[in-house]
Design a protein around this motif. Structure first.
Motif, PDB file in Angstrom:
ATOM      1  N   THR A  13       9.000 -72.530  10.487  1.00  0.00           N
ATOM      2  CA  THR A  13       9.904 -73.472   9.739  1.00  0.00           C
ATOM      3  C   THR A  13       9.100 -74.553   9.038  1.00  0.00           C
ATOM      4  O   THR A  13       8.172 -75.300   9.523  1.00  0.00           O
ATOM      5  CB  THR A  13      10.691 -74.181  11.092  1.00  0.00           C
ATOM      6  OG1 THR A  13      11.502 -73.398  11.806  1.00  0.00           O
ATOM      7  CG2 THR A  13      11.409 -75.304  10.172  1.00  0.00           C
ATOM      8  N   VAL A  14       9.261 -74.638   7.765  1.00  0.00           N
ATOM      9  CA  VAL A  14       8.499 -75.362   6.807  1.00  0.00           C
ATOM     10  C   VAL A  14       8.595 -76.881   7.079  1.00  0.00           C
ATOM     11  O   VAL A  14       9.913 -77.175   7.000  1.00  0.00           O
ATOM     12  CB  VAL A  14       8.509 -75.130   5.453  1.00  0.00           C
ATOM     13  CG1 VAL A  14       7.624 -75.768   4.633  1.00  0.00           C
ATOM     14  CG2 VAL A  14       8.276 -73.662   5.387  1.00  0.00           C
ATOM     15  N   THR A  15       7.753 -77.878   7.609  1.00  0.00           N
ATOM     16  CA  THR A  15       8.034 -79.095   7.721  1.00  0.00           C
ATOM     17  C   THR A  15       7.509 -80.091   6.669  1.00  0.00           C
ATOM     18  O   THR A  15       7.894 -81.153   6.588  1.00  0.00           O
ATOM     19  CB  THR A  15       7.416 -79.597   9.130  1.00  0.00           C
ATOM     20  OG1 THR A  15       6.135 -79.184   9.310  1.00  0.00           O
ATOM     21  CG2 THR A  15       8.242 -78.822  10.398  1.00  0.00           C
ATOM     22  N   THR A  16       6.403 -79.660   6.178  1.00  0.00           N
ATOM     23  CA  THR A  16       5.676 -80.325   5.097  1.00  0.00           C
ATOM     24  C   THR A  16       5.553 -79.822   3.705  1.00  0.00           C
ATOM     25  O   THR A  16       5.737 -80.364   2.859  1.00  0.00           O
ATOM     26  CB  THR A  16       4.224 -80.789   5.463  1.00  0.00           C
ATOM     27  OG1 THR A  16       3.630 -79.390   5.913  1.00  0.00           O
ATOM     28  CG2 THR A  16       4.408 -81.914   6.804  1.00  0.00           C
ATOM     29  N   GLY A  17       5.355 -78.238   3.779  1.00  0.00           N
ATOM     30  CA  GLY A  17       5.422 -77.595   2.463  1.00  0.00           C
ATOM     31  C   GLY A  17       4.426 -78.208   1.436  1.00  0.00           C
ATOM     32  O   GLY A  17       3.312 -78.615   1.558  1.00  0.00           O
ATOM     33  N   TYR A  18       5.286 -78.169   0.222  1.00  0.00           N
ATOM     34  CA  TYR A  18       4.447 -78.930  -1.020  1.00  0.00           C
ATOM     35  C   TYR A  18       4.657 -80.411  -1.030  1.00  0.00           C
ATOM     36  O   TYR A  18       5.201 -81.027  -1.863  1.00  0.00           O
ATOM     37  CB  TYR A  18       5.102 -78.275  -2.523  1.00  0.00           C
ATOM     38  CG  TYR A  18       5.379 -76.889  -2.420  1.00  0.00           C
ATOM     39  CD1 TYR A  18       4.212 -76.023  -2.173  1.00  0.00           C
ATOM     40  CD2 TYR A  18       6.625 -76.378  -2.407  1.00  0.00           C
ATOM     41  CE1 TYR A  18       4.261 -74.816  -2.362  1.00  0.00           C
ATOM     42  CE2 TYR A  18       6.627 -74.905  -2.217  1.00  0.00           C
ATOM     43  CZ  TYR A  18       5.595 -74.062  -2.388  1.00  0.00           C
ATOM     44  OH  TYR A  18       5.918 -72.543  -2.374  1.00  0.00           O
ATOM     45  N   TYR A  19       3.893 -81.023  -0.001  1.00  0.00           N
ATOM     46  CA  TYR A  19       4.249 -82.463   0.312  1.00  0.00           C
ATOM     47  C   TYR A  19       3.254 -83.272  -0.641  1.00  0.00           C
ATOM     48  O   TYR A  19       3.758 -84.383  -0.467  1.00  0.00           O
ATOM     49  CB  TYR A  19       3.748 -82.931   1.712  1.00  0.00           C
ATOM     50  CG  TYR A  19       2.128 -82.797   2.100  1.00  0.00           C
ATOM     51  CD1 TYR A  19       1.620 -84.055   2.192  1.00  0.00           C
ATOM     52  CD2 TYR A  19       1.601 -81.636   2.318  1.00  0.00           C
ATOM     53  CE1 TYR A  19       0.296 -84.133   2.624  1.00  0.00           C
ATOM     54  CE2 TYR A  19       0.231 -81.593   2.566  1.00  0.00           C
ATOM     55  CZ  TYR A  19      -0.510 -82.964   2.674  1.00  0.00           C
ATOM     56  OH  TYR A  19      -1.703 -83.239   2.791  1.00  0.00           O
ATOM     57  N   LEU A  20       2.627 -82.940  -1.601  1.00  0.00           N
ATOM     58  CA  LEU A  20       1.903 -83.504  -2.507  1.00  0.00           C
ATOM     59  C   LEU A  20       2.108 -83.178  -3.877  1.00  0.00           C
ATOM     60  O   LEU A  20       2.078 -82.109  -4.031  1.00  0.00           O
ATOM     61  CB  LEU A  20       0.302 -83.441  -2.184  1.00  0.00           C
ATOM     62  CG  LEU A  20       0.049 -84.522  -1.009  1.00  0.00           C
ATOM     63  CD1 LEU A  20      -1.470 -84.118  -0.691  1.00  0.00           C
ATOM     64  CD2 LEU A  20       0.026 -85.800  -1.374  1.00  0.00           C
ATOM     65  N   PRO A  21       1.970 -83.995  -4.989  1.00  0.00           N
ATOM     66  CA  PRO A  21       2.256 -83.561  -6.194  1.00  0.00           C
ATOM     67  C   PRO A  21       1.320 -82.408  -6.719  1.00  0.00           C
ATOM     68  O   PRO A  21       1.936 -81.552  -7.288  1.00  0.00           O
ATOM     69  CB  PRO A  21       1.905 -84.760  -7.074  1.00  0.00           C
ATOM     70  CG  PRO A  21       2.077 -85.925  -6.175  1.00  0.00           C
ATOM     71  CD  PRO A  21       1.659 -85.562  -4.883  1.00  0.00           C
ATOM     72  N   HIS A  22       0.030 -82.361  -6.402  1.00  0.00           N
ATOM     73  CA  HIS A  22      -0.640 -81.137  -7.011  1.00  0.00           C
ATOM     74  C   HIS A  22      -0.264 -79.917  -6.413  1.00  0.00           C
ATOM     75  O   HIS A  22      -0.294 -78.790  -7.120  1.00  0.00           O
ATOM     76  CB  HIS A  22      -2.171 -81.335  -6.558  1.00  0.00           C
ATOM     77  CG  HIS A  22      -2.541 -81.435  -5.318  1.00  0.00           C
ATOM     78  ND1 HIS A  22      -2.144 -82.474  -4.487  1.00  0.00           N
ATOM     79  CD2 HIS A  22      -3.275 -80.624  -4.548  1.00  0.00           C
ATOM     80  CE1 HIS A  22      -2.991 -82.126  -3.167  1.00  0.00           C
ATOM     81  NE2 HIS A  22      -3.237 -80.942  -3.169  1.00  0.00           N
ATOM     82  N   LEU A  23       0.151 -79.950  -5.129  1.00  0.00           N
ATOM     83  CA  LEU A  23       0.834 -78.739  -4.770  1.00  0.00           C
ATOM     84  C   LEU A  23       2.100 -78.388  -5.198  1.00  0.00           C
ATOM     85  O   LEU A  23       2.265 -77.046  -5.670  1.00  0.00           O
ATOM     86  CB  LEU A  23       1.158 -78.884  -3.017  1.00  0.00           C
ATOM     87  CG  LEU A  23      -0.004 -79.185  -2.219  1.00  0.00           C
ATOM     88  CD1 LEU A  23       0.379 -79.319  -0.743  1.00  0.00           C
ATOM     89  CD2 LEU A  23      -1.160 -77.915  -2.239  1.00  0.00           C
TER      90      LEU A  23
END
Length: 591
Positions: free
Chosen positions: A212-222
């Protein structure tokens, strides 16, 4: 004994000091990078848990400082400038974009930026270069950058962080980093598969499917990285699809069915529908219409994919799995209907043309590419809703804009992800709690929530049918795919890449039924007779577009009679393929 403890303490102290050395040598850089990330996490509308994102970010900053520390000294300054400067620049641009336009960078906005020419870029910069942006989070980042440059310029070259000499502070620091790294470990594995290996949902290993994705692409560079990958995949398809869309030949159109409604559900397991023999009364309204002879339930329908994007692409393309071509090498049925003279509309509770929506990060390119959308649809809704019943208002308001023959697609939220969240607060549960002894209490609750969401979906669809009872309308219903929900004594739910018989039955075997109004049955008795007679034939959703061409009375060389179950030349023995690879039924399943 005391000497042993002293030596152990000294070794521990030395180890902790060594672990904290990257922070001791670059305290200012670490603080600056961490604060920049905090601004992005707190101020941008990414759909992750911010508390977990902030925790994961501590470990990521530490890893960045470790990379700088491990870089050979002659190259350290350059590497530090590239990493820190690049991160800050991406964060600043992303926050400026969001502050100025309300759109953080996503796959959709990335595509828009890549398609922008110099003049458009200059005009956009002129339009959005406003002083009030200095009071936004972008202005805060500019302030942080200025303070960092000033402090870095005026600090002594020999300044290091010495407060960490206290053992308690050191232990707390190492513990915080360790907790952060452990909390983000699964997300790092997921990011490795998504960004490094560039795997789509359908290519992920099962361990990541269950995560279960909780943070994922949590920053702009991601998010920028992910958007670039999506754009690249998008370009491959988009380069091909317009070629297919340009060469549509319509010989004639009789408008056999003046009003066609295609309702696309979400994650609906056929084996949890009362009309398919399920023991719980989950679809009582549909069952009533079946018993009154106004609905034909097709008994052997499958979908080739268990993911929404791939399922919709194959559903709406005239391509059929196993033909040796890709979905984007054939025209879209929606475009064909428009060129034949139908008014084509889409009301979706999942995809809307709003690039500032977070969902745009994962939008299907088929529905949310601006050019493709203009080719396919005359009308679309502008907002998604929390509950599917709210789409009824959109449908009612659409009617005044429909003149003449029309094809309307309604895409529901259905049983998507959190089943309990699909139910409005005022929904009265009608099903008694399940008593399956092979499930624990939590699993039984999940099963009850899913089945109750099916009941709710049945009521929403019935409301749509009531609105068409006085029209000359034919309605087709099917979901994009099914859902694992503890069937056949399994303990799993959600999606899986497994091709075990139980997983195939739950995810790929879907309900499909056709309803028609009394007026339609009276004016088209032969068509309804064929629908009623052919409902037991094996069928696959990737061939539905050819059935739609028949119901629309559209004569075109694109029409394949062998893919229309109502046609006398329908090939019931044709192989049906799952994921464009596996035959259905598989050898393990049999017939």
């Amino acid at each position: 004994m005391r000497s042993i403890l002293q030596k152990t303490s000294q070794h521990l102290q030395t180890t902790i000091t060594w672990l904290l050395r990257p922070i001791q040598e670059e305290p200012l850089t670490g603080l600056f990078v961490w604060l920049t990330g905090v601004v992005c996490i707190v101020c941008e509308p990414w759909n992750s848990l911010r508390s977990l994102s902030l925790l994961e970010w501590i470990g990521d900053v530490y890893l960045l400082l470790c990379v700088i520390r491990l870089t050979p000294r002659p190259f350290r300054k350059a590497v530090k400038g590239i990493l820190v400067g690049g991160f800050f620049l991406v964060a600043l641009v992303d926050n400026l974009l969001y502050a100025a336009t309300g759109m953080p960078l996503s796959a959709s906005t990335f595509r828009a930026l890549m398609a922008t020419h110099v003049r458009e870029a200059a005009e956009a910069l002129h339009a959005y270069a406003r002083l009030d942006l200095l009071w936004s989070q972008a202005g805060l980042l500019v302030l942080l950058g200025g303070l960092y440059l000033f402090a870095a310029r005026h600090k002594s070259k020999n300044v290091r962080l010495h407060v960490a000499r206290r053992t308690v502070v050191q232990v707390v620091g190492v513990a915080a980093i360790a907790i952060s790294l452990m909390s983000g470990w699964n997300n790092k594995r997921w990011l490795y598969h998504r960004l490094i290996l560039a795997q789509s949902d359908t290519q992920l290993p099962q361990s990541m499917m269950d995560y279960t994705v909780t943070t994922g692409y949590y920053l702009p560079h991601l998010r920028w990285w992910q958007a670039a990958l999506e754009w690249n995949r998008h370009q491959k398809a988009i380069r091909q699809l317009p070629i297919a869309q340009e060469n549509i030949q319509i010989d004639s159109c009789s408008y056999l069915s003046p009003r066609i409604l295609l309702i696309i559900g979400e994650s609906l397991n056929r084996h949890h529908c009362q009309s398919y023999g399920y023991s719980r009364p989950t679809t009582p309204r549909l069952q009533g219409r079946v018993e009154r002879g106004e609905t034909a339930v097709f008994t052997d329908m499958v979908t080739p994919w268990n993911f929404t994007s791939e399922a919709l692409e194959n559903l709406l393309s005239l391509h059929a799995c196993g033909d040796g071509n890709a979905w984007y090498e054939q025209p879209l049925i929606t475009t064909v209907f428009r060129q034949a003279g139908y008014t084509v509309s889409l009301l979706s509770n999942q995809y809307v043309m709003k690039p500032n929506k977070v969902e745009s990060l994962i939008d299907t390119q088929l529905l949310n590419d601006p050019d493709l959308s203009r080719q396919q649809f005359d009308h679309r809704n502008q907002e998604t809703h929390r509950y599917d019943e709210e789409l009824l208002r959109d449908y009612d308001s659409l009617q005044s804009r429909l003149n003449g023959p029309c094809l309307t697609l309604i895409h529901l939220m259905g049983q998507h992800i959190e089943f309990a969240d699909r139910l409005p607060a005022g929904h009265i549960r009608t099903l008694p709690p399940t008593t399956r002894p092979d499930l624990n209490a939590k699993q039984r609750q999940i099963l009850d929530d899913y089945d109750e969401a099916v009941v709710y979906g049945d009521s929403v669809v019935d409301e749509l049918l009531q609105r068409e009872e006085d029209q000359e309308t034919v309605v087709l219903f099917l979901p994009d795919h099914g859902e694992r929900i503890f069937d056949q004594h399994s303990q799993g739910y959600g999606r899986s890449n497994s091709m075990e018989p139980s997983d195939i039955a739950q995810q790929y075997e879907i309900p499909f039924w056709i309803w028609s109004s009394a007026i339609y049955r009276e004016r088209h008795p032969q068509v309804w007779k064929l629908i009623s007679e052919k409902r037991t034939l094996p069928y696959s959703s990737d061939r539905l577009s050819h059935l739609l061409l028949y119901l629309g009375g559209i004569s075109t060389p694109l029409y394949q009679r062998r893919y229309n179950p109502l046609d006398s030349l329908y090939d019931a023995s044709a192989e049906r393929r799952l994921r464009d690879e596996y035959p259905y039924p598989t050898p393990k399943q049999g017939h």
